[in-house]
Scaffold this motif. Structure first.
Motif, PDB file in Angstrom:
ATOM      1  N   ARG A 135       0.786  -1.289   0.054  1.00  0.00           N
ATOM      2  CA  ARG A 135       0.060  -0.047  -0.312  1.00  0.00           C
ATOM      3  C   ARG A 135       0.849   1.514  -0.036  1.00  0.00           C
ATOM      4  O   ARG A 135       0.363   2.368  -0.629  1.00  0.00           O
ATOM      5  CB  ARG A 135      -1.048  -0.135   1.280  1.00  0.00           C
ATOM      6  N   ALA A 136       2.225   1.452   0.493  1.00  0.00           N
ATOM      7  CA  ALA A 136       3.001   2.412   0.529  1.00  0.00           C
ATOM      8  C   ALA A 136       3.175   2.629  -0.907  1.00  0.00           C
ATOM      9  O   ALA A 136       3.271   3.838  -1.374  1.00  0.00           O
ATOM     10  CB  ALA A 136       4.084   2.242   1.560  1.00  0.00           C
ATOM     11  N   LEU A 137       3.472   1.699  -1.730  1.00  0.00           N
ATOM     12  CA  LEU A 137       3.902   1.962  -3.241  1.00  0.00           C
ATOM     13  C   LEU A 137       2.722   2.467  -3.811  1.00  0.00           C
ATOM     14  O   LEU A 137       2.876   3.295  -4.600  1.00  0.00           O
ATOM     15  CB  LEU A 137       4.613   0.648  -3.568  1.00  0.00           C
ATOM     16  N   SER A 138       1.595   1.682  -3.668  1.00  0.00           N
ATOM     17  CA  SER A 138       0.530   2.431  -4.099  1.00  0.00           C
ATOM     18  C   SER A 138      -0.068   3.721  -3.868  1.00  0.00           C
ATOM     19  O   SER A 138      -0.357   4.565  -4.810  1.00  0.00           O
ATOM     20  CB  SER A 138      -0.634   1.487  -3.757  1.00  0.00           C
ATOM     21  N   LEU A 200       3.271   8.704   5.289  1.00  0.00           N
ATOM     22  CA  LEU A 200       2.066   8.329   6.114  1.00  0.00           C
ATOM     23  C   LEU A 200       1.299   7.149   6.039  1.00  0.00           C
ATOM     24  O   LEU A 200       0.655   6.601   7.207  1.00  0.00           O
ATOM     25  CB  LEU A 200       0.967   9.471   5.528  1.00  0.00           C
ATOM     26  N   MET A 201       1.329   6.365   4.803  1.00  0.00           N
ATOM     27  CA  MET A 201       0.817   4.999   5.116  1.00  0.00           C
ATOM     28  C   MET A 201       1.801   4.228   5.666  1.00  0.00           C
ATOM     29  O   MET A 201       0.997   3.251   6.378  1.00  0.00           O
ATOM     30  CB  MET A 201       0.941   4.566   3.290  1.00  0.00           C
ATOM     31  N   ARG A 202       3.020   4.216   5.786  1.00  0.00           N
ATOM     32  CA  ARG A 202       3.896   3.379   6.473  1.00  0.00           C
ATOM     33  C   ARG A 202       3.427   3.760   7.934  1.00  0.00           C
ATOM     34  O   ARG A 202       3.716   2.866   8.657  1.00  0.00           O
ATOM     35  CB  ARG A 202       5.314   3.567   6.178  1.00  0.00           C
ATOM     36  N   SER A 203       3.646   5.026   8.510  1.00  0.00           N
ATOM     37  CA  SER A 203       3.227   5.125   9.600  1.00  0.00           C
ATOM     38  C   SER A 203       1.894   4.579  10.274  1.00  0.00           C
ATOM     39  O   SER A 203       1.862   4.106  11.166  1.00  0.00           O
ATOM     40  CB  SER A 203       3.443   6.879   9.876  1.00  0.00           C
ATOM     41  N   GLY A 204       0.878   4.672   9.359  1.00  0.00           N
ATOM     42  CA  GLY A 204      -0.517   4.076   9.833  1.00  0.00           C
ATOM     43  C   GLY A 204      -0.391   2.869   9.907  1.00  0.00           C
ATOM     44  O   GLY A 204      -0.926   2.262  10.735  1.00  0.00           O
ATOM     45  N   VAL A 208      -1.267   0.510  13.211  1.00  0.00           N
ATOM     46  CA  VAL A 208      -2.130  -0.307  13.214  1.00  0.00           C
ATOM     47  C   VAL A 208      -1.646  -1.710  13.894  1.00  0.00           C
ATOM     48  O   VAL A 208      -2.201  -2.326  14.710  1.00  0.00           O
ATOM     49  CB  VAL A 208      -2.748  -0.762  12.017  1.00  0.00           C
ATOM     50  N   GLY A 209      -0.191  -1.972  13.461  1.00  0.00           N
ATOM     51  CA  GLY A 209       0.360  -3.104  13.514  1.00  0.00           C
ATOM     52  C   GLY A 209       0.605  -3.264  15.176  1.00  0.00           C
ATOM     53  O   GLY A 209       0.656  -4.007  16.020  1.00  0.00           O
ATOM     54  N   LEU A 210       1.118  -1.996  15.941  1.00  0.00           N
ATOM     55  CA  LEU A 210       1.310  -1.764  17.118  1.00  0.00           C
ATOM     56  C   LEU A 210      -0.064  -2.009  18.114  1.00  0.00           C
ATOM     57  O   LEU A 210      -0.056  -2.493  19.001  1.00  0.00           O
ATOM     58  CB  LEU A 210       1.984  -0.432  17.645  1.00  0.00           C
ATOM     59  N   TYR A 211      -1.141  -1.451  17.533  1.00  0.00           N
ATOM     60  CA  TYR A 211      -2.417  -1.807  18.282  1.00  0.00           C
ATOM     61  C   TYR A 211      -2.769  -3.226  18.326  1.00  0.00           C
ATOM     62  O   TYR A 211      -3.203  -3.628  19.331  1.00  0.00           O
ATOM     63  CB  TYR A 211      -3.318  -0.914  17.507  1.00  0.00           C
ATOM     64  N   GLU A 212      -2.634  -3.817  16.988  1.00  0.00           N
ATOM     65  CA  GLU A 212      -2.843  -5.309  17.139  1.00  0.00           C
ATOM     66  C   GLU A 212      -1.813  -6.074  18.140  1.00  0.00           C
ATOM     67  O   GLU A 212      -2.340  -7.022  18.673  1.00  0.00           O
ATOM     68  CB  GLU A 212      -2.858  -5.689  15.547  1.00  0.00           C
TER      69      GLU A 212
END
Length: 255
Positions: A135-138, A200-204, A208-212
């Motif tokens: 998604r970061a590349l997209s 921003l996509m990578r940070s998001g 999300v990964g940290l939350y999970e």
């Protein structure tokens, strides 16, 4: 004398107040600088992580080379080879992508076979990116649908908007690109906007990964995990402001 001293004191205090606030005006510039440095470090890490690993689509038994898969780990390092790259963004669940896959393989076989021909100066590599997973590349390419095709020549990027066919893509990669306006660098994948979208996509994704991780691996309740993330983000923000203030607070000249 007393009036003069009062005027001098007011002037000194005003100058100190202006200098103490001057770092606030510099904060946006510093933030942009830190962002550029972060992007450079990220891209360098990608290159280091993928050093020596670029799947160039090894020739099969018939001597033909297929489509080269690219990911965030090998994207930047692969595109530094000096060749032109024809890149497809696809999704595994996309029916159009699945039906066009065999045709795209033929495009890759033909363009890759041209590399060995004498006198060929324009060598085109044919690659594909799983846009649903990467998604970061997209985000960098501002992809809005699948499949999407882009021709990357250095920092010049052109989007293919013609009819999807073997002949159409080959003609676009070799000569037809000249009739297509490049994507503006500022908003393109290698410009500031593309890099910001990717960051921003990578940070998001990281948040999300940290939350999970907090909710699944550590068994925290969702509300508590969100509170931890909010408090942590607030703490990081405050520390950053203090560091910026200390670093950019001008010292009062002794008179």
């Amino acid at each position: 004398m007393e009036a003069k001293a009062t005027t001098t004191t007011v002037a000194v205090r005003a100058r100190l107040h202006w200098r103490q606030r001057s770092w606030i005006r510099r904060a946006p510039l510093l933030s942009l600088l830190l962002l550029v440095v972060g992007i450079a470090i990220t891209r360098n890490n990608d290159g280091v992580a993928s050093a020596g690993f670029v799947d160039t689509g090894s020739p099969g038994a018939d001597g033909k080379r297929g489509v080269i898969p690219l990911t965030a780990k090998n994207f930047d390092s692969s595109l530094r080879d000096g060749n032109v790259w024809l890149i497809e963004f696809y999704a595994p669940w996309c029916g159009h992508c699945t039906r066009f896959a065999s045709t795209y393989e033929l495009v890759a076989n033909q363009l890759h076979s041209d590399h060995a021909k004498a006198g060929v100066t324009r060598k085109v590599n044919v690659a594909k990116i799983d846009g649903a997973a990467e998604r970061a590349l997209s985000s960098r390419f501002d992809v809005h649908g699948f499949p999407s095709f882009y021709l990357v020549d250095g920092w010049t990027v052109r989007e293919f908007k013609g009819n999807r066919s073997q002949e159409g893509l080959i003609q676009f990669a070799l000569t037809g690109y000249e009739d297509t306006e490049p994507v503006p660098f500022v908003t393109g994948p290698f410009g500031p906007m593309g890099q910001i979208r990717s960051l921003l996509m990578r940070s998001g994704a990281w948040i999300v990964g940290l939350y999970e991780n907090l909710t699944r691996a550590r068994g925290m309740r969702p509300l508590i995990a969100m509170s931890v993330l909010c408090v942590g983000g607030l703490a990081v923000g405050l520390v950053s402001i203090v560091i910026l203030g200390v670093a950019f607070l001008p010292k009062e000249k002794s008179e």
